[in-house]
Scaffold this motif. Structure first.
Motif, mmCIF file in Angstrom:
data_model
loop_
_atom_site.group_PDB
_atom_site.id
_atom_site.type_symbol
_atom_site.label_atom_id
_atom_site.label_comp_id
_atom_site.label_asym_id
_atom_site.label_seq_id
_atom_site.Cartn_x
_atom_site.Cartn_y
_atom_site.Cartn_z
ATOM 1 N N HIS A 237 0.856 -1.195 0.000
ATOM 2 C CA HIS A 237 0.000 0.000 0.000
ATOM 3 C C HIS A 237 0.883 1.234 0.000
ATOM 4 C CE1 HIS A 237 -4.139 1.636 1.188
ATOM 5 N NE2 HIS A 237 -3.391 2.660 0.851
ATOM 6 N N ILE B 193 -0.729 2.469 -5.508
ATOM 7 C CA ILE B 193 -2.172 2.457 -5.764
ATOM 8 C C ILE B 193 -2.740 3.857 -5.582
ATOM 9 C CG2 ILE B 193 -2.759 0.056 -5.298
ATOM 10 C CD1 ILE B 193 -3.199 0.730 -2.420
ATOM 11 N N SER C 48 -8.109 6.564 -1.610
ATOM 12 C CA SER C 48 -9.384 5.954 -1.246
ATOM 13 C C SER C 48 -10.521 6.979 -1.247
ATOM 14 C CB SER C 48 -9.269 5.291 0.119
ATOM 15 O OG SER C 48 -8.790 6.225 1.055
ATOM 16 N N LYS D 89 -7.592 -1.184 -7.212
ATOM 17 C CA LYS D 89 -7.817 -0.599 -5.884
ATOM 18 C C LYS D 89 -9.306 -0.372 -5.673
ATOM 19 C CE LYS D 89 -7.327 1.882 -2.051
ATOM 20 N NZ LYS D 89 -6.487 3.057 -1.835
#
Lengths: 497, 420
Positions: B98, B146, B149, B179
């Motif tokens: 991550h 990635i 969010s 993701k």
């Protein structure tokens, strides 16, 4: 009397209780062991709710279902016996309508019949644990009232690791509201409701037309009629799978697959609620979720004859604008006088006695509602509203074995919930509830067993002696109530939070 | 940019194959530099036998490890440059599932829709940026870059090594992951959304992508003759449904992580890497264990005060107790600086996890989680030479990273210039 079979029964039950307590409190959902094949709760007063009370009766449970209820039930040799003498058996109570198992009460969008509470039910919510502690064995998880059309609801039991484990019935109903959602006024609210259904009509016509053409293609026939006629002829050909999620749900209201839970928060919202339900053909499958003020429209409610979810407050206070005098009206009493059936809700406020459904029912009795009606309003009435009247809400043969073991009458202020069975599983046991340890009589293991014994023996003697348990409980009730002074505090008042 | 156009033509697979198998001529150092012999005090191999070899030598030729053994019994052939650091530990390079620092931080979130299929982080890589240099000075050699969010589906991730002057040199595997942020941030989208809507919407997007994949698969298998239209938005999902790469999921807390397992791993049968896994998510362990292909990568928050039990809980320790052994640690850099991955693992131990397992949780486990364990993650013959020389146990905060070797090249040497 105290045969060795009985002892082993208790021990195995204790073991199960430990499992489930760990499941609920520590790891919210250890896989629940299947219920014992046969279980007999003996010697108790049984409040069946559906019929008369039975003194010194037995409830036989087989594979999670009630298979016999009565005085003369013989206990099969292979049934595990739980001695409930001196106790009161009551059907598991039902929370008729709650969004407290969800992350948010409502989505911000106005019309969301396509969503399902499945996607947001959080089995780890303390709410479910608290429900269990308070004898609630079924919860109708539904979005709250801040919507035009809300998502699909489901009935769950307050045990289980995932929503799948918990589910009793999926896709029970949809929430509709004729009271304006946040930021809306009534004109926009009702316009949104109306256009939702008129759009459904247009959608269904288009699908019908398409289906008719498809059918002709299949049969190798030419299209000989205009669109108007095709829509009519295609109507019968429309299948559920032809509809998208939104329209399948809305159509489900009309077809009776989903019940409509219509929120009418004040008196003026009742007429539009009745109108839209009548016009769309789902009045007979609708439940009204009302506010305290709504009771002013008692005439319209009476005419509609729909079951009602009573607001948590239950009391309408009316202040005279000139004198300042306050008059109070007890909402369930008005509903009962009008011949309506209703279901009570527990208060979300954890420091109020109103958080117990049986306390809410006791208030009804205080206001003159017959005992039987009050008891139904927390058991059989909500079960019927949910379309689960054949499975939940009473202690009857054939129903799911959701049973609460009270230490005294449920409407008694000092009655304690000692055990809760869900699907025949001992899901809760007060003596094993770690959250209320301070309220429980301290185990007198040393006094009872002066000699060194194995731990198993110790555990047995701890709860084997009902008499001793009672004695020490009686002692503790002599001492002044602790904390907030809530006398009926099996869940331990503040310690539960 | 030719690399981009190559990708958009859908030739991803062949490109990845090239990356994985063929040593790129351009990245090869001169002949004498390609043969290195590391004489060290201890090699923690992280192999299947969990071998730890004291006073060992590791031979590197080109980008690969070609020999490992006790220094006494393993002669160093001619032509090898010997790096003699007999007081140091040689440990696999750390891998982070991550990461956001290998790319431009301004490109973290493209919050156009609530789900944004088709975006890819390979378009945002910034080789040799300052954060990358710090990361490898902290012993991190490979990361999964990635997107953020901010939305439920924010794009495809790229597995890249933290060395190389170009995107081509950096990429280990592209596409590296999809993701998804199950919940816990995307709520802020537009007027705000709840979990019923987010999960409904995410499911809709995945179903559309799955239908696309199945339609193409039917065509390729000859079940239909009607060639489907190519859709660049969904093309990248085909590998996802074939389980060629993973879905890496921002997920935490009981209900959210439970939903990740039920929806992504079970309903869509995706190879799932759970990221964060914090708060009380460890209680979902029994559900996670039902799918043995799931990897649980915990962090960056290593503890939780459990209000229901009134106890401090070490997250990783609780996952481990719950039987989850495919357990690793991440940083979510720059939330925690990328170079502090070892410190995150140390914190996991402070709160009750086991040091050796935690070290595995930042080396071998994440490599397996990202499906690149055929090239990195352990010290074994045939694998890429990606390892780090430490003054002691990497999880001991007193230990320093002295040298980082990435794909056979010394990418960081503290004796030349210490980064921090």
């Amino acid at each position: 009397m105290q045969s060795s079979i009985k002892d082993s029964t208790l021990n195995s039950m204790q073991f199960r209780a430990v499992i489930v307590m760990i499941a609920v409190l520590v790891l919210p959902a250890v896989a629940l062991a299947g219920s014992p094949a046969k279980l007999a709760l003996t010697g108790a007063r049984i409040i069946t709710v559906s019929g008369d009370d039975i003194r010194n009766g037995t409830v036989l449970i087989e594979n999670g279902k009630i298979t016999a209820v009565g005085r003369d039930v013989s206990v099969p040799y292979d049934a595990m016996e739980v001695d409930c003498s001196g106790k009161v058996l009551f059907p598991g109570m039902i929370d008729p309508h709650s969004a407290r198992g969800l992350d948010v009460a409502n989505e911000s969008r106005d019309v969301t019949p396509y969503v399902d509470v499945y996607d947001a039910i959080d089995p780890s919510r303390v709410y479910f644990e608290e429900s269990l502690r308070r004898g609630v064995t079924s919860v109708h998880v539904m979005v709250s009232n801040n919507c035009v059309v809300g998502g699909k609801s489901r009935v769950v039991r307050p045990i289980g690791r995932t929503p799948d484990d918990m589910t009793v019935r999926a896709e029970v109903g949809l929430k509709l509201s004729t009271s304006p959602k946040g930021g809306y006024d009534r004109m926009l609210q009702l316009q949104s409701l109306r256009s939702t259904f008129s759009e459904l009509d247009h959608y269904l016509e288009r699908v019908a037309e398409r289906r008719y053409e498809e059918k002709l293609k299949e049969d190798d026939k030419p299209l000989t009629v205009g669109p108007e006629e095709a829509r009519k002829r295609g109507k019968e050909l429309v299948r559920d799978e032809d509809l998208d999620d939104t329209h399948r749900a809305l159509d489900g209201l009309r077809k009776g697959r989903l019940s409509a839970w219509i929120h009418a928060g004040s008196a003026m919202d009742v007429r539009p609620a009745v109108d839209i339900a009548t016009k769309q053909g789902f009045l007979d499958d609708s439940v009204f979720v009302i506010g305290v003020d709504t009771v002013r429209a008692i005439g319209e409610l009476k005419a509609a004859k729909r079951p009602i979810v009573v607001p948590v407050d239950m009391v309408r206070r009316n202040r005279d604008p000139i004198t300042g005098d306050v008059t109070e009206e007890f909402v369930p009493a008005a509903l009962h006088a009008a011949g309506l059936t209703f279901a009570l809700q527990p208060s979300p406020n954890s420091s109020m006695a109103e958080r117990f459904l049986n306390y809410q029912a006791a208030r009804c009795v205080r206001h003159g509602i017959p005992r039987r009606v009050a008891l139904k309003s927390i058991t059989l009435n909500p079960a019927n509203m949910l379309g689960l009247g054949d499975q939940l809400g009473s202690i009857e043969v054939g129903k799911i074995a959701n049973i609460v073991v009270f230490s005294a009458d449920p409407l008694d202020f000092n009655a304690k919930i000692e055990q809760v069975f869900i699907d025949g599983i001992l899901a809760y046991e007060r003596s094993r509830d770690p959250r209320i340890q301070d309220l429980l009589p301290k185990p007198k293991v040393e006094a009872l067993a002066p000699t060194e014994e194995s731990t198993e023996e110790g555990a047995k003697s701890e709860s084997e002696g009902d008499a001793d348990g009672k004695k020490s409980e009686a002692k503790s009730s002599e001492t002044p109530p602790k904390g907030d002074g809530t006398p009926n505090a099996p869940a331990g008042g503040g310690s539960g939070q | 940019m030719s690399f981009r156009t190559t990708l958009t033509r859908g030739c991803v697979a062949s490109l990845v194959a090239l990356m994985l198998t063929a040593p790129l001529a351009a990245t090869e150092p001169s002949a004498e530099g390609t043969k290195l012999a590391f004489l060290v005090g201890k090699v923690v191999t992280m192999d299947d036998q969990d071998r730890v070899i004291n006073n060992a030598v590791v031979l590197v030729e080109g980008h690969q490890i070609v020999g490992i053994g006790k220094a006494k019994s393993t002669p160093i052939p001619d032509g090898y440059r010997v790096v003699e650091r007999k007081n140091l530990w040689l440990v696999p390079g750390m891998v982070d599932c991550h990461d956001h620092i290998a790319g431009g931080l301004g490109d973290l979130n493209d919050m156009v829709y609530l789900t944004n299929p088709g975006l890819r982080t390979v378009d945002t890589l910034v080789p040799e940026n300052a954060n990358i240099k710090r990361a490898r000075a902290g012993g991190v050699t490979t990361v999964l870059l990635i997107p953020g969010s901010g939305t439920n589906m924010s794009g495809f991730g790229t597995i890249c090594r933290l060395a190389g002057d170009s995107v081509e040199e950096m990429v280990v595997k592209e596409t590296g992951s999809l993701k998804i942020a199950q919940a816990g941030n995307p709520e802020r989208y537009w007027y705000g959304v709840g979990r019923t809507f987010m999960n409904y919407n995410t499911r809709q997007t995945l179903e559309a992508a799955q239908t696309y994949h199945e339609t193409w698969e039917a065509f390729e298998k000859g079940e239909t003759t009607e060639k489907p239209d190519m859709n660049p938005i969904y093309e990248g999902f085909r590998g996802l449904f074939r389980r060629d790469f993973v879905v890496s999921v921002h997920t935490q807390g009981y209900q959210v992580l439970m939903t990740t397992v039920l929806m992504l791993a079970k309903e869509f049968n995706l190879r799932t890497v759970l990221d964060h896994c914090t708060f009380d998510a460890w209680k979902v362990a029994p559900v996670v264990l039902k799918d043995p292909s799931i990897y649980t990568i915990n962090g960056p928050r290593q503890f939780q005060f459990d209000r229901t039990q009134r106890k401090m809980m070490g997250n990783a320790a609780r996952w481990w107790q719950g039987g989850v052994q495919k357990l690793g640690i991440n940083t979510d850099a720059p939330v925690v600086p990328q170079e502090e991955l070892s410190f995150q693992a140390a914190m996991a131990c402070y709160y009750g996890w086991k040091p050796y397992e935690a070290l595995k949780g930042v080396t071998r486990v994440p490599a397996e989680a990202l499906m690149v364990d055929d090239v990195i993650g352990t010290i074994e013959v045939g694998k890429d030479a990606e390892f780090v020389l430490w003054t002691g146990d990497p999880l001991d905060p007193r230990s320093a990273c002295e040298m980082t070797i990435i794909r056979g090249k010394i990418a960081y040497d503290a004796s030349e210039r210490r980064e921090f």
